[in-house]
Design an enzyme around this catalytic site. Sequence first.
Site, PDB file in Angstrom:
ATOM      1  N   LYS A  46       0.741  -1.458  -0.076  1.00  0.00           N
ATOM      2  CA  LYS A  46      -0.283  -0.108   0.140  1.00  0.00           C
ATOM      3  C   LYS A  46       0.946   0.573  -0.128  1.00  0.00           C
ATOM      4  CE  LYS A  46      -4.453   0.067   0.617  1.00  0.00           C
ATOM      5  NZ  LYS A  46      -5.315  -0.683   0.334  1.00  0.00           N
TER       6      LYS A  46
HETATM    7  N1  GLU Z   1      -7.070  -0.417  -3.146  1.00  0.00           N
HETATM    8  C1  GLU Z   1      -8.219  -1.596  -3.342  1.00  0.00           C
HETATM    9  C2  GLU Z   1      -8.083  -2.095  -2.053  1.00  0.00           C
HETATM   10  O1  GLU Z   1      -7.237  -2.372  -1.836  1.00  0.00           O
HETATM   11  C3  GLU Z   1      -7.915  -1.635  -4.847  1.00  0.00           C
HETATM   12  C4  GLU Z   1      -6.567  -2.689  -4.828  1.00  0.00           C
HETATM   13  C5  GLU Z   1      -5.601  -2.929  -6.301  1.00  0.00           C
HETATM   14  O2  GLU Z   1      -6.830  -3.257  -7.319  1.00  0.00           O
HETATM   15  O3  GLU Z   1      -4.416  -2.811  -7.004  1.00  0.00           O
HETATM   16  O4  GLU Z   1      -8.531  -4.183  -2.386  1.00  0.00           O
END
Ligand code: GLU
Length: 407
Positions: free
Chosen positions: A100
């Site tokens: 993240k």
């Molecule tokens: N931000 C989204 C999540 O927390 C998607 C992450 C992604 O598509 O890589 O799952």
Amino acid sequence: MGDIVDSIVPETLDRLGVSSALEERLMRVERSLESLIPLELDSGERVYFQGFRVQHNSALGPYKGGIRFHPSVTAEELAAMARLMTWKCSLMELPFGGAKGGIAVDPQPLSPGERLRLSREYLFRMYPVLGPDTDIPAPDINTDSETMGWMADAFSKRSGTWRPDALTGKPVCLGGLAFREEATGFGAAEVISGFFQKESGKGHPSCSIEGFGNVGQHLALQLAERGFRILCVSDSRGAIANPGGLDIGTLSRLKGQTGHLNHPTLGEVFTPDGIDRIDVDYFIPAALPRSISPDRAKRLSCRHVVEAANAPVTPEGEKILLERGIPVLPDILVNAGGVTVSYFEWLGNRSGDRQDNDRVRDALSTRMVRIAQEVMDRAKREGRTLREAAYLIAVNRVAVAQSAREG
Ligand code: GLU
């Protein structure tokens, strides 16, 4: 304050009987990059923000996870979110690890040009740890396909080649999937309706949704289409309720035009915390982490809690909900539709195949329903909560891959 993932993973690893060395390996973050991001404002003034990319685990493949722009962003917070991504990708059988990223910034006052420059500067600074086979970012809180388009361009300018598979959640004209934006809400609706069918399947269950951003709005629309009654929705500034069910299509359009939920023609309008008073079958937090404190867990008047956001229920909050006999549908299953469609986008970008929206939706639906069923069956068979069952499946897969790599 810790998250449930901090306690559920060690518990799960103990159940799986892994060594303490492997337990430490899987609890710690593999790599973290923190960098100062400069931004030239439209006024010509230069300001600085802290940017991060935290990569938790890559046993199953390249890191995957969103980038958020929010004042609450810290390395610690992102580490918790990166861990969730590892378990989410594993549960969904995706060939990805978890990461993240984010910038500690409130993007609301920034102009589009300032946001573009900030996104580009972020990508340039994080470039050494990103790439289509290394770490593939996507949208998250306060970022969207436009942001990903800017970042994909910055990646390509730096690498000298156009690599659409370096980021997902891009605009359609740059190789993104039209369905990606509604994917998280759609996937969550599939899980909730699957659960409801299995429990009783009778009537039109009622819901409240906390958070009316990308996930909350699409989820509300999807649930309304499936015959659920959305009695109340809220955002950071207000809430609106209608005992006969809200007209979500109109509300979504008005929120898009005005930026708020203060539309008394559609229902009774009040402050955000008023959502707790509304009695519903499904209470669905779809906004920020840790919104369900022990106090709220005591107060909520609902039969189920559904984690459409990442980590919205605190460990103490979950304890109270479970004591009250309120099951929690866990985030790593409920909101996994987004990253799963990111995977389809990434695959298509690599093969050069043009992807059909309906096919993507069907593929997501099939996978969500199958994995939700597996989690429900496992929970029932072993007398566990849905979260425990989901983690047993997810953590085992990562532990096996980690051992296969490193002994
Ligand atoms: N931000 C989204 C999540 O927390 C998607 C992450 C992604 O598509 O890589 O799952």
